[in-house]
Design a protein around this motif. Sequence first.
Motif, short mmCIF file in Angstrom:
data_model
loop_
_atom_site.label_atom_id
_atom_site.label_comp_id
_atom_site.label_asym_id
_atom_site.label_seq_id
_atom_site.Cartn_x
_atom_site.Cartn_y
_atom_site.Cartn_z
N ASP A 154 48.23 35.63 35.57
CA ASP A 154 49.25 35.89 34.13
C ASP A 154 48.27 37.41 33.69
N TYR A 155 49.42 38.15 32.87
CA TYR A 155 48.97 39.42 32.14
C TYR A 155 49.91 39.24 30.61
N GLU A 156 48.77 40.10 29.85
CA GLU A 156 49.37 40.05 27.99
C GLU A 156 49.04 41.21 27.98
N VAL A 157 49.94 42.35 26.90
CA VAL A 157 49.84 43.22 27.28
C VAL A 157 50.01 43.55 25.08
N PHE A 196 50.13 56.36 18.40
CA PHE A 196 49.79 57.15 19.03
C PHE A 196 49.91 57.13 21.13
N ASN A 197 51.09 55.95 21.23
CA ASN A 197 51.70 55.57 22.12
C ASN A 197 50.67 55.25 23.43
N MET A 198 50.09 54.68 23.33
CA MET A 198 49.22 53.56 23.77
C MET A 198 48.85 51.81 23.87
N MET A 199 48.61 51.85 24.97
CA MET A 199 48.52 49.67 24.72
C MET A 199 47.06 49.47 26.04
N ASN A 200 46.56 48.30 25.52
CA ASN A 200 45.77 47.25 26.66
C ASN A 200 46.62 46.23 27.03
N ILE A 201 46.08 46.00 29.10
CA ILE A 201 46.54 44.86 29.71
C ILE A 201 46.09 44.56 30.29
N GLN A 202 46.16 43.26 29.72
CA GLN A 202 45.15 42.06 30.62
C GLN A 202 45.81 40.89 31.01
N LEU A 203 44.63 41.31 32.62
CA LEU A 203 45.11 40.65 33.29
C LEU A 203 44.54 39.34 34.03
N ILE A 204 44.92 37.95 34.02
CA ILE A 204 44.14 36.90 34.08
C ILE A 204 44.36 36.51 35.77
N THR A 205 43.05 37.03 36.49
CA THR A 205 43.05 36.47 37.47
C THR A 205 42.44 35.52 38.19
N SER A 206 42.53 35.29 39.77
CA SER A 206 41.74 33.84 40.07
C SER A 206 40.54 34.73 41.19
N ASP A 207 40.47 35.71 40.58
CA ASP A 207 39.18 37.11 41.36
C ASP A 207 37.80 36.15 40.74
N LYS A 208 36.62 36.28 41.62
CA LYS A 208 34.99 35.69 41.29
C LYS A 208 35.19 36.76 39.82
N THR A 209 34.87 37.94 40.52
CA THR A 209 33.97 39.05 40.02
C THR A 209 34.69 39.58 38.45
N ASP A 210 36.08 39.65 38.51
CA ASP A 210 36.73 39.58 37.30
C ASP A 210 37.98 38.64 37.07
N PRO A 211 37.30 37.77 36.34
CA PRO A 211 38.87 36.44 36.06
C PRO A 211 39.47 37.38 34.94
N ILE A 212 38.70 38.47 34.53
CA ILE A 212 39.64 38.57 32.91
C ILE A 212 39.55 39.74 32.89
N ASN A 227 55.32 45.62 34.17
CA ASN A 227 56.31 45.29 35.45
C ASN A 227 56.66 45.93 36.42
N LEU A 228 55.93 46.93 36.52
CA LEU A 228 55.72 47.28 38.17
C LEU A 228 54.07 46.17 38.78
N ILE A 229 53.28 46.10 37.75
CA ILE A 229 52.88 45.26 37.91
C ILE A 229 53.04 44.38 38.80
N ARG A 230 53.87 42.85 37.73
CA ARG A 230 54.29 42.05 37.93
C ARG A 230 54.79 41.80 39.38
N LYS A 231 56.20 43.54 39.46
CA LYS A 231 56.85 43.03 40.80
C LYS A 231 55.07 43.17 41.86
N ASN A 232 54.62 44.02 42.30
CA ASN A 232 54.44 44.09 43.47
C ASN A 232 52.97 42.85 43.55
N VAL A 233 52.63 42.24 42.46
CA VAL A 233 51.54 40.67 42.18
C VAL A 233 52.94 39.54 42.63
N GLU A 234 54.46 39.33 42.92
CA GLU A 234 54.94 38.67 43.12
C GLU A 234 55.73 39.08 44.37
N GLU A 235 55.68 39.74 44.58
CA GLU A 235 55.90 41.01 46.14
C GLU A 235 54.65 40.20 47.24
#
Length: 173
Positions: free
Chosen positions: A109-112, A121-137, A150-158
């Motif tokens: 999952d991800y959160e913006v 100032f046109n910036m953002m943070n993206i939080q990725l929730i993963t099943s990775d052992k070293t970086d779960p968030i 959206n590019l991350i989401r598209k690549n994840v689905e692929e």
Amino acid sequence: MLKTDKNENKLTLKVCFLYGLYKQSLSIIATIGIILLTFLLQKIIFNEEQKAIVLNSLYLFCLLFIIRIIYGLIYFKTLKYILFKDRLVTKKGVFTNQYSFLELYRVKDYEVYQSFFMRLFNMMNIQLITSDKTDPILNLRGIPKSDVFNLIRKNVEEQRRIKNESADIRRGI
């Protein structure tokens, strides 16, 4: 800053300088406070020996805060996120480099997130929730506002589709 490299099919995300400055704001305020305090104490303290000890101590604290600010700015300046089709690489470090790899099929999952300052100032943070052992968030902090999520989401689905197809082939389905 977004930088696309068509030859290697990657997208490099760099942290905005203003985000680094924003994250150092507490140290900057403390440094200004110490400088103002030294000017005030020069007028109040009449004993020269005490004045020297107090002011030298305050100058030392001020120097430490300035070093902390410079280090923080350099840290955020060197922090990079490199998005490939199959993985996300985080490169960080000032004196040494540390690379962290996240296979995109592990993203669940991800959160913006955009604070008021970030929206200005046109910036953002993206939080990725993963099943990775070293970086779960995994937090992508202070990147320029774009549709990179959206590019991350598209690549994840692929990558999940590719992973499922290879698992089906191994099982003989």
